[in-house]
Design an enzyme around this catalytic site. Structure first.
Site, short mmCIF file in Angstrom:
data_model
loop_
_atom_site.label_atom_id
_atom_site.label_comp_id
_atom_site.label_asym_id
_atom_site.label_seq_id
_atom_site.Cartn_x
_atom_site.Cartn_y
_atom_site.Cartn_z
N GLU A 264 -13.06 -13.36 -69.03
CA GLU A 264 -13.52 -14.73 -69.25
C GLU A 264 -14.84 -14.85 -68.53
OE1 GLU A 264 -14.93 -17.99 -68.73
OE2 GLU A 264 -13.34 -18.42 -67.30
N CYS B 90 -17.73 -23.08 -66.27
CA CYS B 90 -18.13 -22.28 -67.43
C CYS B 90 -18.03 -23.08 -68.72
CB CYS B 90 -17.30 -21.00 -67.52
SG CYS B 90 -15.53 -21.25 -67.44
#
Length: 462
Positions: free
Chosen positions: A230, A264
């Site tokens: 990720e 993010c």
């Protein structure tokens, strides 16, 4: 060296020596021995540990939350929310792990094939490499499913949140997890190859930068180990011409600036329909200007410092480089305080297609605004990114918003809400945002052996 450096005061409060090679090898052996027992426990036993961890987090939220603020500057209200989110993840797997991993009877085309069963078994010791921006949530997101599946986990946390790592290790022991089933290591980057090359380690999950992901994925591939990544994100916040402007602007300000903009999946690129661009830009600027920088332990503070002075300096340098390539940078609101790793909120416009900043991830309170000629242009701009993590579409017609969302190439798209993080929603992206998924059944099945057991009549023909 791992160190707690308060981002608001700049004070180094505590340091931790790196783990030695001998300590790391011992931890791998210990985690493997723990796995041999933990894999044989029932789902009910594992669920009891997960529930207890959730209960402790909620009971002692006032102990756990301030550590987040101390180490990476998170607003105290957001820190409490992260503690609750982590508890919710433990609860989710306590309630659902057994069902998510129950054996499946496979339909067979020919009776000769017998009775085919797909079982999901734990792999063994896993390595989790986690970042500093959500120190508890990132741990919970990997260990709750993987411990529930019967795996054991070694943690390499970010070097600036060692006390958060230690707090979670102690939490799991208090919750009843067997000793060494979850071990926090103060490992160096160069120790990752050592860990992944050990045959007792069976996979790695990383959340972090593209550079870190590329290095770790390469090491995992060389060792023939499963990996999930990720990585970064530059979420598009698409505003169609029929959006409710007042509500959309409020979500835009929140979506870009929660956790100091160090998310993010925060809304980094505002892509606004031409018809309402000017009105949106004006109201958005007003909303950002109203944010208040200050002590993150003060409930009146609404914009946190960045996690370190280096992070703040890096963002300022990125802004300067964007301007060098033709962008317009507009500082918004009061100047940053002299104390703390703050960056004054900044809006970037005129970021044309030749400006490399167009494809950067600004991990802080920096917004890029783009004017979309029409809906097709908005989708084009949303997809004009090397990243593919999350995104959102704002419109007064949710059905149409979902249709637009289908055209955006990311792992997650929300209609009329910034990208959301919840215990019962999957998380992950595509393109340079990585691969694999965390949470739900997708997450718990990333590191299990999907084994076929086929019971065939001994007299059946081949």
């Amino acid at each position: 060296m791992f160190a707690t450096t308060n981002p608001y005061t700049g004070e180094v409060l505590k340091t931790f020596e790196f783990s030695t090679v001998e300590e790391i090898k011992q931890a791998i052996d210990d985690a493997d021995r723990a796995f041999q027992g933990w894999r044989r426990t029932s789902f009910a036993e594992r669920a009891a540990v997960m529930r207890k961890a959730a209960d402790i987090l909620r009971r002692d939220a006032d102990k756990y939350a301030p550590i987040l603020t101390l180490e990476m500057g998170k607003l105290i209200g957001e820190a409490r929310a992260e503690v609750e989110l982590s508890a919710a993840i433990f609860d989710y797997y306590a309630a659902n792990a057994e069902k998510l991993l129950e054996s499946e009877n496979l339909p067979v085309a020919d009776p000769v094939e017998g009775r085919a069963i797909l079982v999901h078994e734990p792999l063994g010791v896993l390595l989790a490499i986690e970042p500093w921006n959500f120190p508890y949530y990132q741990i919970a997101r990997i260990i709750a499913p993987q411990l529930s599946a019967g795996n054991t986990v070694l943690l390499k946390h970010a070097a600036n949140v060692p006390q958060c790592a230690a707090a979670f290790e102690a939490l799991m022991l208090e919750a009843g997890l067997p000793r060494h089933a979850f071990i926090s290591l103060y490992a160096k980057h160069e120790h990752v190859d050592l860990i992944l090359s050990d045959p007792k380690v069976h996979g790695v999950a990383l959340t972090g930068s593209e550079a870190a992901g590329a290095a770790v994925a390469s090491a995992a591939g060389k060792a023939l180990k499963k990996s999930t990544m990720e990585l970064g994100g530059a979420d598009a916040f698409v505003v169609l011409k029929d959006a409710d402007l007042e509500k959309t602007v409020k979500w835009a300000v929140f979506g870009r600036h929660w956790n100091g903009g160090q998310v993010c999946v925060s809304s980094k690129r505002m892509i606004v329909a031409d018809e309402i661009y000017d009105a949106f830009a004006e109201k958005y600027g007003e909303g950002v200007a109203a944010l208040r920088m200050g002590d993150p332990l003060d409930s009146a503070t609404t914009l946190a410092p960045l996690a370190s002075q280096k992070a703040a300096d890096d963002i300022k340098n990125m802004i300067a480089k964007a301007v060098e390539h033709g962008a317009t940078a507009t500082p918004v609101g009061p100047a940053a305080p002299n104390r703390g790793a703050f960056v004054q909120p900044t809006i970037l416009t005129d970021v044309d297609e030749n400006n490399p900043a167009r494809h950067w991830e600004f991990f802080g309170p920096v917004s890029m605004l783009f004017r979309a000629k029409d809906e097709d242009d908005a989708v084009r701009l949303a997809n004009d990114s090397p990243f593919g993590l999350g995104g959102s579409v704002f419109t007064s017609d949710p059905k149409h918003g979902a249709e637009v969302a289908r055209r955006i190439t990311t792992g997650m798209v929300f209609v009329n809400h910034p990208t959301m993080v919840k215990a019962d929603l999957p998380f992950g992206g595509v393109k340079r945002s990585g691969y694999g998924r965390e949470l739900l059944g997708l997450g718990i099945k990333e590191f299990v052996n999907h084994k076929l057991i086929d019971v065939v009549d001994i007299d059946a023909p081949f």
